[in-house]
Design an enzyme around this catalytic site. Structure first.
Site, PDB file in Angstrom:
ATOM      1  N   ASP A 151      80.896  16.294  -7.835  1.00  0.00           N
ATOM      2  CA  ASP A 151      81.860  15.585  -7.011  1.00  0.00           C
ATOM      3  C   ASP A 151      81.215  15.245  -5.672  1.00  0.00           C
ATOM      4  O   ASP A 151      80.970  16.148  -4.857  1.00  0.00           O
ATOM      5  CB  ASP A 151      83.095  16.463  -6.790  1.00  0.00           C
ATOM      6  CG  ASP A 151      84.171  15.769  -5.964  1.00  0.00           C
ATOM      7  OD1 ASP A 151      83.919  14.665  -5.439  1.00  0.00           O
ATOM      8  OD2 ASP A 151      85.266  16.344  -5.824  1.00  0.00           O
ATOM      9  N   GLU A 193      55.575  23.191   5.026  1.00  0.00           N
ATOM     10  CA  GLU A 193      55.482  23.917   3.756  1.00  0.00           C
ATOM     11  C   GLU A 193      55.163  22.957   2.620  1.00  0.00           C
ATOM     12  O   GLU A 193      55.281  23.304   1.442  1.00  0.00           O
ATOM     13  CB  GLU A 193      56.774  24.690   3.466  1.00  0.00           C
ATOM     14  CG  GLU A 193      58.028  23.879   3.340  1.00  0.00           C
ATOM     15  CD  GLU A 193      59.234  24.753   3.046  1.00  0.00           C
ATOM     16  OE1 GLU A 193      59.624  24.809   1.869  1.00  0.00           O
ATOM     17  OE2 GLU A 193      59.757  25.384   3.973  1.00  0.00           O
ATOM     18  N   CYS A 239      60.556  26.663   7.422  1.00  0.00           N
ATOM     19  CA  CYS A 239      60.989  25.560   8.288  1.00  0.00           C
ATOM     20  C   CYS A 239      60.752  25.778   9.779  1.00  0.00           C
ATOM     21  O   CYS A 239      61.157  24.937  10.585  1.00  0.00           O
ATOM     22  CB  CYS A 239      62.472  25.275   8.050  1.00  0.00           C
ATOM     23  SG  CYS A 239      62.859  24.803   6.350  1.00  0.00           S
ATOM     24  N   HIS A 293      68.139  24.719  13.795  1.00  0.00           N
ATOM     25  CA  HIS A 293      67.659  24.304  12.481  1.00  0.00           C
ATOM     26  C   HIS A 293      68.865  23.896  11.649  1.00  0.00           C
ATOM     27  O   HIS A 293      69.955  24.468  11.763  1.00  0.00           O
ATOM     28  CB  HIS A 293      66.897  25.440  11.783  1.00  0.00           C
ATOM     29  CG  HIS A 293      66.462  25.063  10.407  1.00  0.00           C
ATOM     30  ND1 HIS A 293      65.655  23.969  10.160  1.00  0.00           N
ATOM     31  CD2 HIS A 293      66.753  25.597   9.188  1.00  0.00           C
ATOM     32  CE1 HIS A 293      65.457  23.865   8.864  1.00  0.00           C
ATOM     33  NE2 HIS A 293      66.106  24.829   8.246  1.00  0.00           N
TER      34      HIS A 293
END
Length: 351
Positions: free
Chosen positions: A28, A80, A112, A234
Protein backbone atom coordinates in the site's frame (compact mmCIF):
# COMPACT_ATOMS: atom_id res chain seq x y z
CA UNK A 1 38.70 25.78 16.50
CA UNK A 2 38.42 24.68 12.88
CA UNK A 3 35.46 25.67 10.78
CA UNK A 4 33.76 25.07 7.44
CA UNK A 5 35.57 26.91 4.65
CA UNK A 6 33.43 25.52 1.85
CA UNK A 7 30.74 22.92 1.25
CA UNK A 8 29.33 21.25 -1.84
CA UNK A 9 26.72 18.65 -2.69
CA UNK A 10 25.61 16.29 -5.43
CA UNK A 11 22.31 14.43 -5.90
CA UNK A 12 21.62 12.19 -8.91
CA UNK A 13 19.13 13.43 -11.51
CA UNK A 14 16.80 10.40 -11.53
CA UNK A 15 13.98 9.63 -9.05
CA UNK A 16 11.55 6.80 -8.41
CA UNK A 17 8.29 7.30 -6.53
CA UNK A 18 7.21 5.17 -3.59
CA UNK A 19 4.03 4.13 -5.40
CA UNK A 20 6.07 2.78 -8.33
CA UNK A 21 7.99 0.44 -6.01
CA UNK A 22 4.86 -0.48 -4.05
CA UNK A 23 3.03 -1.38 -7.26
CA UNK A 24 5.60 -4.05 -8.06
CA UNK A 25 5.45 -5.70 -4.61
CA UNK A 26 1.75 -5.26 -3.90
CA UNK A 27 2.26 -2.89 -0.96
CA UNK A 28 0.00 0.00 0.00
CA UNK A 29 1.85 3.15 -1.17
CA UNK A 30 -0.12 5.42 1.16
CA UNK A 31 0.80 3.31 4.18
CA UNK A 32 4.46 3.28 3.09
CA UNK A 33 4.54 7.06 2.59
CA UNK A 34 2.86 7.75 5.92
CA UNK A 35 4.89 5.20 7.84
CA UNK A 36 8.29 6.22 6.50
CA UNK A 37 7.50 9.85 5.60
CA UNK A 38 9.06 9.25 2.17
CA UNK A 39 7.54 10.20 -1.18
CA UNK A 40 10.35 9.38 -3.61
CA UNK A 41 14.07 8.75 -3.72
CA UNK A 42 17.09 9.50 -5.89
CA UNK A 43 18.43 6.83 -8.24
CA UNK A 44 22.02 6.81 -9.51
CA UNK A 45 22.46 6.26 -13.23
CA UNK A 46 24.69 3.37 -14.42
CA UNK A 47 27.73 5.65 -14.69
CA UNK A 48 27.38 7.08 -11.17
CA UNK A 49 28.88 5.65 -8.01
CA UNK A 50 30.33 6.86 -4.72
CA UNK A 51 33.49 8.05 -6.51
CA UNK A 52 31.68 10.21 -9.09
CA UNK A 53 29.31 11.60 -6.46
CA UNK A 54 32.26 12.41 -4.20
CA UNK A 55 34.14 14.15 -6.99
CA UNK A 56 31.16 16.35 -7.92
CA UNK A 57 30.51 17.28 -4.29
CA UNK A 58 34.22 17.97 -3.71
CA UNK A 59 34.47 20.24 -6.73
CA UNK A 60 31.43 22.19 -5.56
CA UNK A 61 32.89 22.53 -2.06
CA UNK A 62 36.11 23.96 -3.52
CA UNK A 63 34.11 26.51 -5.51
CA UNK A 64 32.73 27.86 -2.26
CA UNK A 65 36.01 27.55 -0.39
CA UNK A 66 37.89 29.38 -3.16
CA UNK A 67 41.22 27.88 -2.12
CA UNK A 68 44.10 26.35 -4.03
CA UNK A 69 43.45 22.56 -3.95
CA UNK A 70 47.20 22.10 -3.61
CA UNK A 71 46.80 23.30 -0.01
CA UNK A 72 44.57 20.34 0.92
CA UNK A 73 46.48 18.18 3.37
CA UNK A 74 43.95 15.39 3.94
CA UNK A 75 41.04 13.79 2.09
CA UNK A 76 38.64 11.33 3.71
CA UNK A 77 35.69 9.72 1.94
CA UNK A 78 33.11 8.11 4.19
CA UNK A 79 30.81 5.56 2.58
CA UNK A 80 29.48 2.02 2.84
CA UNK A 81 29.33 1.65 -0.95
CA UNK A 82 32.88 2.35 -2.13
CA UNK A 83 33.20 1.13 -5.73
CA UNK A 84 36.30 -0.94 -4.91
CA UNK A 85 36.79 -3.38 -2.07
CA UNK A 86 40.55 -2.80 -2.34
CA UNK A 87 41.30 0.59 -3.90
CA UNK A 88 40.62 3.90 -2.16
CA UNK A 89 37.98 6.32 -3.39
CA UNK A 90 39.86 9.15 -1.68
CA UNK A 91 42.79 8.99 -4.12
CA UNK A 92 40.38 9.24 -7.07
CA UNK A 93 38.93 12.40 -5.53
CA UNK A 94 42.39 13.81 -4.85
CA UNK A 95 43.40 13.40 -8.48
CA UNK A 96 40.10 14.75 -9.80
CA UNK A 97 40.31 17.98 -7.79
CA UNK A 98 44.04 18.45 -8.60
CA UNK A 99 45.24 18.12 -5.03
CA UNK A 100 48.98 17.80 -4.43
CA UNK A 101 50.35 14.31 -3.68
CA UNK A 102 51.74 15.58 -0.37
CA UNK A 103 48.61 14.66 1.56
CA UNK A 104 47.11 11.87 3.62
CA UNK A 105 44.03 10.15 2.24
CA UNK A 106 41.82 7.27 3.28
CA UNK A 107 38.38 5.74 2.93
CA UNK A 108 36.27 5.56 6.07
CA UNK A 109 33.43 3.18 6.89
CA UNK A 110 30.99 3.42 9.78
CA UNK A 111 27.66 2.77 8.10
CA UNK A 112 25.92 6.14 7.73
CA UNK A 113 28.18 8.26 9.93
CA UNK A 114 31.46 7.78 8.09
CA UNK A 115 31.15 11.23 6.53
CA UNK A 116 30.91 13.02 9.87
CA UNK A 117 33.77 10.89 11.19
CA UNK A 118 35.85 12.34 8.35
CA UNK A 119 34.86 15.86 9.42
CA UNK A 120 36.05 15.10 12.96
CA UNK A 121 39.40 13.77 11.70
CA UNK A 122 39.91 16.88 9.59
CA UNK A 123 38.97 19.09 12.55
CA UNK A 124 41.66 17.43 14.66
CA UNK A 125 44.34 17.74 11.99
CA UNK A 126 43.50 21.40 11.37
CA UNK A 127 43.28 22.29 15.07
CA UNK A 128 46.69 20.71 15.68
CA UNK A 129 48.16 22.63 12.71
CA UNK A 130 49.18 19.37 11.06
CA UNK A 131 47.40 20.53 7.89
CA UNK A 132 45.98 23.80 6.58
CA UNK A 133 42.87 22.36 4.95
CA UNK A 134 41.13 19.00 5.00
CA UNK A 135 38.41 17.65 2.71
CA UNK A 136 35.76 15.39 4.29
CA UNK A 137 33.12 13.68 2.15
CA UNK A 138 30.08 11.58 2.94
CA UNK A 139 28.58 9.81 -0.08
CA UNK A 140 26.72 6.62 -0.90
CA UNK A 141 24.80 4.68 -3.51
CA UNK A 142 22.84 2.72 -0.94
CA UNK A 143 21.53 -0.80 -1.51
CA UNK A 144 18.17 -2.29 -0.63
CA UNK A 145 17.14 -5.84 -1.52
CA UNK A 146 14.10 -6.20 -3.79
CA UNK A 147 10.85 -6.12 -1.74
CA UNK A 148 12.74 -5.19 1.45
CA UNK A 149 11.63 -2.13 3.41
CA UNK A 150 15.02 -0.55 2.63
CA UNK A 151 14.14 -0.46 -1.06
CA UNK A 152 11.74 2.40 -0.39
CA UNK A 153 14.43 4.62 1.12
CA UNK A 154 17.95 3.53 0.07
CA UNK A 155 19.11 6.23 -2.35
CA UNK A 156 22.21 8.09 -3.53
CA UNK A 157 23.90 11.43 -2.95
CA UNK A 158 26.68 13.11 -1.05
CA UNK A 159 28.22 16.24 0.41
CA UNK A 160 31.78 17.48 0.86
CA UNK A 161 33.25 19.90 3.40
CA UNK A 162 36.51 21.84 3.26
CA UNK A 163 37.68 22.22 6.85
CA UNK A 164 40.17 24.90 7.89
CA UNK A 165 40.79 27.88 10.17
CA UNK A 166 40.93 30.74 7.66
CA UNK A 167 38.05 32.32 5.71
CA UNK A 168 35.44 30.07 7.29
CA UNK A 169 31.72 30.48 6.61
CA UNK A 170 30.74 28.61 9.79
CA UNK A 171 32.70 27.63 12.87
CA UNK A 172 32.65 24.50 15.02
CA UNK A 173 31.97 25.21 18.68
CA UNK A 174 32.39 21.60 19.68
CA UNK A 175 31.75 17.95 18.84
CA UNK A 176 30.62 14.97 20.90
CA UNK A 177 30.30 11.28 20.01
CA UNK A 178 28.44 8.33 21.49
CA UNK A 179 29.38 4.81 20.36
CA UNK A 180 28.47 1.22 21.32
CA UNK A 181 28.60 -2.24 19.79
CA UNK A 182 24.96 -2.46 18.68
CA UNK A 183 24.66 -4.70 15.58
CA UNK A 184 21.36 -3.38 14.19
CA UNK A 185 22.41 -3.40 10.52
CA UNK A 186 25.20 -5.14 8.61
CA UNK A 187 26.35 -6.51 5.28
CA UNK A 188 28.83 -9.37 5.10
CA UNK A 189 31.69 -9.40 2.60
CA UNK A 190 30.52 -10.47 -0.86
CA UNK A 191 26.83 -10.02 -0.12
CA UNK A 192 25.01 -7.53 -2.39
CA UNK A 193 22.44 -6.36 0.14
CA UNK A 194 22.55 -5.47 3.85
CA UNK A 195 20.42 -7.00 6.57
CA UNK A 196 18.72 -5.10 9.36
CA UNK A 197 17.15 -5.81 12.72
CA UNK A 198 13.67 -4.50 11.91
CA UNK A 199 12.18 -2.71 14.91
CA UNK A 200 15.41 -3.33 16.80
CA UNK A 201 16.95 -0.55 14.69
CA UNK A 202 14.74 2.02 16.45
CA UNK A 203 14.94 2.38 20.22
CA UNK A 204 18.15 0.48 21.12
CA UNK A 205 20.00 1.64 18.01
CA UNK A 206 19.04 4.89 16.28
CA UNK A 207 17.26 6.72 19.10
CA UNK A 208 19.61 5.67 21.89
CA UNK A 209 22.66 6.94 20.01
CA UNK A 210 21.22 10.07 18.40
CA UNK A 211 19.60 11.24 21.62
CA UNK A 212 22.67 10.39 23.73
CA UNK A 213 25.02 12.26 21.39
CA UNK A 214 22.73 15.29 21.24
CA UNK A 215 22.27 15.39 25.02
CA UNK A 216 26.01 14.99 25.50
CA UNK A 217 26.52 17.95 23.19
CA UNK A 218 23.98 19.98 25.15
CA UNK A 219 25.79 19.21 28.40
CA UNK A 220 29.22 19.93 26.95
CA UNK A 221 28.12 23.28 25.50
CA UNK A 222 25.75 24.24 28.31
CA UNK A 223 22.90 24.54 25.81
CA UNK A 224 19.47 23.13 25.03
CA UNK A 225 17.22 23.04 21.96
CA UNK A 226 16.10 26.64 22.42
CA UNK A 227 19.68 27.86 21.89
CA UNK A 228 19.75 26.62 18.27
CA UNK A 229 18.16 28.08 15.16
CA UNK A 230 18.46 24.85 13.17
CA UNK A 231 18.80 21.14 13.88
CA UNK A 232 19.79 18.33 11.52
CA UNK A 233 19.77 14.59 12.19
CA UNK A 234 20.51 11.40 10.34
CA UNK A 235 17.41 10.46 8.40
CA UNK A 236 16.97 6.77 7.54
CA UNK A 237 13.36 7.87 7.07
CA UNK A 238 11.40 10.99 7.86
CA UNK A 239 9.60 9.41 10.81
CA UNK A 240 12.76 8.73 12.86
CA UNK A 241 14.18 12.18 12.09
CA UNK A 242 11.07 14.05 13.23
CA UNK A 243 10.63 11.90 16.33
CA UNK A 244 14.25 12.43 17.41
CA UNK A 245 13.99 16.18 16.87
CA UNK A 246 10.82 16.44 18.93
CA UNK A 247 12.18 14.27 21.74
CA UNK A 248 15.08 16.71 22.06
CA UNK A 249 12.76 19.72 22.20
CA UNK A 250 13.20 21.06 18.66
CA UNK A 251 10.18 22.45 16.80
CA UNK A 252 9.33 22.17 13.11
CA UNK A 253 10.81 25.57 12.23
CA UNK A 254 14.15 24.35 13.58
CA UNK A 255 14.30 20.90 11.98
CA UNK A 256 12.32 21.19 8.74
CA UNK A 257 15.01 22.66 6.44
CA UNK A 258 17.42 19.75 6.89
CA UNK A 259 14.77 17.06 6.35
CA UNK A 260 15.46 15.77 2.82
CA UNK A 261 14.49 12.09 3.03
CA UNK A 262 10.87 12.63 1.88
CA UNK A 263 12.21 13.94 -1.44
CA UNK A 264 15.48 12.06 -2.10
CA UNK A 265 15.42 9.09 0.29
CA UNK A 266 18.16 8.00 2.67
CA UNK A 267 21.58 8.87 1.24
CA UNK A 268 23.30 7.02 4.10
CA UNK A 269 26.74 8.61 4.65
CA UNK A 270 25.52 11.64 2.75
CA UNK A 271 22.35 12.11 4.81
CA UNK A 272 23.48 14.34 7.68
CA UNK A 273 26.07 16.22 5.57
CA UNK A 274 23.41 16.94 2.93
CA UNK A 275 20.93 18.06 5.59
CA UNK A 276 23.55 20.38 7.05
CA UNK A 277 24.28 21.78 3.59
CA UNK A 278 20.58 22.52 3.08
CA UNK A 279 20.61 24.52 6.31
CA UNK A 280 23.77 26.40 5.32
CA UNK A 281 22.05 27.31 2.05
CA UNK A 282 19.52 29.43 3.96
CA UNK A 283 21.20 30.19 7.32
CA UNK A 284 21.94 33.74 8.37
CA UNK A 285 25.11 35.05 10.06
CA UNK A 286 24.94 34.29 13.77
CA UNK A 287 22.63 31.29 13.37
CA UNK A 288 23.48 28.30 15.52
CA UNK A 289 23.15 24.75 14.17
CA UNK A 290 23.13 21.35 15.83
CA UNK A 291 23.93 18.43 13.54
CA UNK A 292 23.82 14.78 14.68
CA UNK A 293 24.71 11.81 12.49
CA UNK A 294 24.04 8.12 13.08
CA UNK A 295 25.77 5.01 11.84
CA UNK A 296 24.60 1.48 12.47
CA UNK A 297 26.91 -0.69 14.45
CA UNK A 298 26.47 1.85 16.20
CA UNK A 299 27.38 5.46 16.88
CA UNK A 300 26.50 9.13 16.54
CA UNK A 301 28.56 12.29 16.09
CA UNK A 302 27.08 15.61 17.25
CA UNK A 303 28.31 19.08 16.25
CA UNK A 304 27.53 22.57 17.47
CA UNK A 305 28.13 25.09 14.68
CA UNK A 306 27.83 28.87 14.41
CA UNK A 307 27.38 30.56 11.02
CA UNK A 308 29.46 33.68 10.36
CA UNK A 309 29.28 36.65 7.97
CA UNK A 310 31.20 34.95 5.12
CA UNK A 311 28.21 32.71 4.36
CA UNK A 312 26.64 35.57 2.42
CA UNK A 313 29.54 35.77 -0.05
CA UNK A 314 30.03 32.02 -0.47
CA UNK A 315 26.67 30.26 -0.61
CA UNK A 316 25.86 31.26 -4.22
CA UNK A 317 29.19 30.05 -5.63
CA UNK A 318 27.99 26.45 -6.16
CA UNK A 319 24.66 24.62 -6.66
CA UNK A 320 22.38 24.59 -3.63
CA UNK A 321 20.69 21.49 -2.25
CA UNK A 322 17.19 22.58 -3.21
CA UNK A 323 18.26 23.19 -6.81
CA UNK A 324 19.48 19.59 -7.09
CA UNK A 325 16.40 18.24 -5.28
CA UNK A 326 14.14 19.93 -7.82
CA UNK A 327 16.26 19.00 -10.86
CA UNK A 328 14.89 15.52 -11.54
CA UNK A 329 13.37 13.02 -13.93
CA UNK A 330 11.29 9.99 -12.93
CA UNK A 331 11.97 6.38 -13.91
CA UNK A 332 9.79 3.29 -13.61
CA UNK A 333 10.76 0.16 -11.69
CA UNK A 334 12.20 -1.59 -14.76
CA UNK A 335 14.66 1.23 -15.45
CA UNK A 336 15.42 1.56 -11.74
CA UNK A 337 16.18 -2.19 -11.49
CA UNK A 338 18.47 -1.95 -14.52
CA UNK A 339 20.31 1.10 -13.20
CA UNK A 340 20.79 -0.48 -9.77
CA UNK A 341 21.98 -3.80 -11.14
CA UNK A 342 19.13 -5.76 -9.59
CA UNK A 343 18.84 -7.87 -12.72
CA UNK A 344 21.66 -10.38 -12.96
CA UNK A 345 21.97 -13.15 -15.53
CA UNK A 346 22.87 -16.55 -14.18
CA UNK A 347 26.39 -17.69 -14.98
CA UNK A 348 27.82 -14.21 -15.48
CA UNK A 349 30.39 -12.79 -13.11
CA UNK A 350 31.25 -9.13 -12.67
CA UNK A 351 34.89 -8.10 -12.90
Amino acid sequence: MAGIVGYGVYIPFYRIKVEEIAKVWGDDPRAISRGLVVQEKSVPSPDEDTATISVEAARNSLKRANIDPQKIGAIYVGSESHPYAVKPTATIVADAVAAAPELTAADLEFACKAGTAGIQVCMGLVDSDAIEYGLAIGADTAQGAPSDALEYTASAGGAAYVIGKNNTLADFEGTYSFTTDTPDFYRREGKPYPRHGGRFTGEPAYFKHVLSAAKGMFEKMGTDASDYDHAVFHQPNGKFYIRAARKLGFNEDQYQTGLLTPYIGNTYSGATPLGLAAVLDIAQPGDRIMAVSYGSGAGSDAFSITVNDDIEQKRDLAPKVQELVENKSYVDYAVYAKFKGKLRMAGLTQH
